[in-house]
Design an enzyme around this catalytic site. Structure first.
Site, PDB file in Angstrom:
ATOM      1  N   ARG A  64      71.435 -23.612  98.286  1.00 15.93           N
ATOM      2  CA  ARG A  64      70.447 -22.627  98.713  1.00 15.93           C
ATOM      3  C   ARG A  64      71.031 -21.782  99.834  1.00 15.93           C
ATOM      4  O   ARG A  64      72.132 -22.048 100.317  1.00 15.93           O
ATOM      5  CB  ARG A  64      69.172 -23.325  99.206  1.00 15.93           C
ATOM      6  N   GLY A  65      70.273 -20.762 100.235  1.00 12.51           N
ATOM      7  CA  GLY A  65      70.723 -19.868 101.288  1.00 12.51           C
ATOM      8  C   GLY A  65      71.385 -18.645 100.693  1.00 12.51           C
ATOM      9  O   GLY A  65      72.275 -18.752  99.844  1.00 12.51           O
ATOM     10  N   ALA A  66      70.953 -17.456 101.128  1.00 12.25           N
ATOM     11  CA  ALA A  66      71.354 -16.215 100.489  1.00 12.25           C
ATOM     12  C   ALA A  66      72.865 -16.061 100.308  1.00 12.25           C
ATOM     13  O   ALA A  66      73.332 -15.843  99.183  1.00 12.25           O
ATOM     14  CB  ALA A  66      70.762 -15.024 101.250  1.00 12.25           C
ATOM     15  N   ARG A  98      66.756 -17.440  91.025  1.00 16.16           N
ATOM     16  CA  ARG A  98      65.871 -17.250  92.188  1.00 16.16           C
ATOM     17  C   ARG A  98      65.764 -15.742  92.428  1.00 16.16           C
ATOM     18  O   ARG A  98      66.723 -15.120  92.901  1.00 16.16           O
ATOM     19  CB  ARG A  98      66.396 -17.968  93.434  1.00 16.16           C
ATOM     20  N   GLN A 212      63.367 -27.425 105.722  1.00 13.16           N
ATOM     21  CA  GLN A 212      64.775 -27.061 105.857  1.00 13.16           C
ATOM     22  C   GLN A 212      65.227 -27.073 107.317  1.00 13.16           C
ATOM     23  O   GLN A 212      66.393 -27.319 107.610  1.00 13.16           O
ATOM     24  CB  GLN A 212      65.036 -25.682 105.251  1.00 13.16           C
ATOM     25  N   ASP A 253      66.831 -13.223 102.997  1.00 12.70           N
ATOM     26  CA  ASP A 253      67.181 -13.364 101.586  1.00 12.70           C
ATOM     27  C   ASP A 253      67.260 -12.017 100.883  1.00 12.70           C
ATOM     28  O   ASP A 253      67.933 -11.888  99.868  1.00 12.70           O
ATOM     29  CB  ASP A 253      66.163 -14.264 100.883  1.00 12.70           C
ATOM     30  N   ASN A 263      62.294 -13.256 104.125  1.00 18.65           N
ATOM     31  CA  ASN A 263      62.948 -14.491 104.576  1.00 18.65           C
ATOM     32  C   ASN A 263      61.990 -15.652 104.329  1.00 18.65           C
ATOM     33  O   ASN A 263      60.846 -15.454 103.909  1.00 18.65           O
ATOM     34  CB  ASN A 263      63.333 -14.390 106.054  1.00 18.65           C
ATOM     35  N   LYS A 264      62.454 -16.848 104.605  1.00 21.35           N
ATOM     36  CA  LYS A 264      61.646 -18.048 104.364  1.00 21.35           C
ATOM     37  C   LYS A 264      60.241 -17.872 104.931  1.00 21.35           C
ATOM     38  O   LYS A 264      60.062 -17.393 106.044  1.00 21.35           O
ATOM     39  CB  LYS A 264      62.336 -19.255 104.995  1.00 21.35           C
TER      40      LYS A 264
END
Length: 380
Positions: A64-66, A98, A212, A253, A263-264
């Site tokens: 995960r993570g852009a 995603r 996270q 993201d 973003n999250k």
């Protein structure tokens, strides 16, 4: 996933087990991922032998993570090519795994374009596969370099905005080496401040519902000996009110052309709090996260995650009984609203820090100029 390999986590630093790596064992090339759903309890690696396994890992948030998703997407295309699978089909599946994270599609397109160009030029599938792998490796290397530059630009901005030093920084979700080919985005800035002796406290949001922050950012902060404190997301307001936050650092993201930041989920409330309390709200992301094809925040597709992530809790090595594999914490049949991201408008963003420098104030024109400058640097 074709295989798993558990590692003892004692006396290791985050970079000792990279979040992602390409390997070529005798039985054929594979992409090896550190399974982030199992952290911090255990360090377990997943071995992907094809693109479908990688798609599953992306959707389950094992990877995960852009920035890292972009790298993973590029390697996934290369994996399909090297192993003789249908590259176009693999690329489409990976790019759609995603929808909000623009870097994923960017990485997929880059490796696919390299594959197509080499195939058209040589007619040799092996040379085309090698070209796709070279593109993925180049992206991996460039992201590590970009991470270092973002850290330097971000620390310079912090020092400019907070000349008294002793920075107390609040961060949300996870933006360190687990999401990057290097040391990360927003976390890398905090880490640079720590190494320079200017980080007084890293406030770490738990980041519900998948934690996270608690599981991953605290894991990275502890291993880098950073002064950090974990808090529930809804405790952030009391920290601001007490004057305990000097700046907010988050990743992204997707950044729309007008500077709106996806973003999250939970990032937007922090931006509102920061504005009310006159605290800088800083977004740190590579230029590849800026999507000129998305005009504004309303045009960003926000991924909706399964409701059981809210109605159940999961933890590694804990017995589970819920339909989603977790421990139920809500009555059976409870509906849940679970967007993976929220969108912060540009007027609430103090600055966007990239590897090419910082943009402040955040405007369409300033972002476009920065992206154009980045393309010129890349071409030269």
């Amino acid at each position: 996933m074709a295989d798993e390999d558990a590692h003892n986590g004692e006396d290791k630093r985050p970079t000792d087990i990279p979040a992602l790596r390409w390997e070529e064992p005798p039985e054929g090339p594979v992409l090896v991922l550190l399974d982030q759903t199992r952290l911090p309890a255990e360090e377990v690696e997943l071995v992907c032998t094809d693109a479908s396994a990688l798609v599953e890992a992306i959707r389950s948030l094992a990877v995960r993570g852009a920035p890292l998703l972009g790298i993973a997407g590029a390697y996934g295309v290369a994996l399909a090519a090297v192993r003789g699978f249908e590259v176009a089909e693999a690329a489409d599946a990976l790019a759609g795994a995603r929808p909000t994270a623009v870097n994923l599609a960017v990485g997929v397109r880059r490796a696919r374009a390299a594959h197509q160009e080499a195939l058209a030029r040589t007619g040799d599938p092996r040379q085309a596969a090698a070209a796709a792998l070279a593109a993925a490796r180049a992206l991996h290397r460039e992201d590590a370099e970009a991470s270092a530059r973002m850290a330097a630009h971000g620390l310079a901005l912090l020092d400019e905005l907070l000349p008294a030093g002793g920075h107390r920084v609040l961060t949300h979700c996870n933006t360190g080496s687990l999401v990057s080919g290097g040391e990360g985005t927003a976390f890398a800035v905090a880490l640079a401040a720590h190494r320079a002796g200017r980080l007084r406290r890293l406030w770490v949001d738990e980041t519900r519902p998948l934690l996270q922050g608690a599981r991953l950012t605290a894991y990275e902060a502890a291993r880098n000996d950073m002064p950090y404190t974990l808090l529930t997301d809804n405790a952030a307001g009391s920290l601001f009110a007490a004057g305990e936050v000097d700046a907010v650092l988050i990743g992204a993201d997707r950044i729309a052309a007008d500077g709106s930041v996806a973003n999250k989920v939970g990032s937007y409330p922090l931006a509102v709090l920061a504005r009310y309390h006159h605290v800088p709200f800083i977004v740190v992301a590579p230029v590849t996260t800026v999507d000129g094809g998305t005009p504004d925040g309303a045009s960003i597709e926000v991924e909706q995650r399964p409701g059981y992530e809210v109605t159940e809790v999961t933890a590694p090595q804990v017995p589970v009984t819920g339909a989603g594999g977790g421990i139920p914490v809500a009555p059976l049949g409870t509906q849940a609203y679970n967007p993976a991201f929220d969108v912060t408008p540009p007027e609430l963003v103090t600055a966007i820090v990239t590897e090419e420098g910082a943009v402040s104030p955040v405007t369409t024109e300033a972002l476009a100029e920065l992206c154009a400058r980045s393309r010129q640097v890349t071409i030269s």
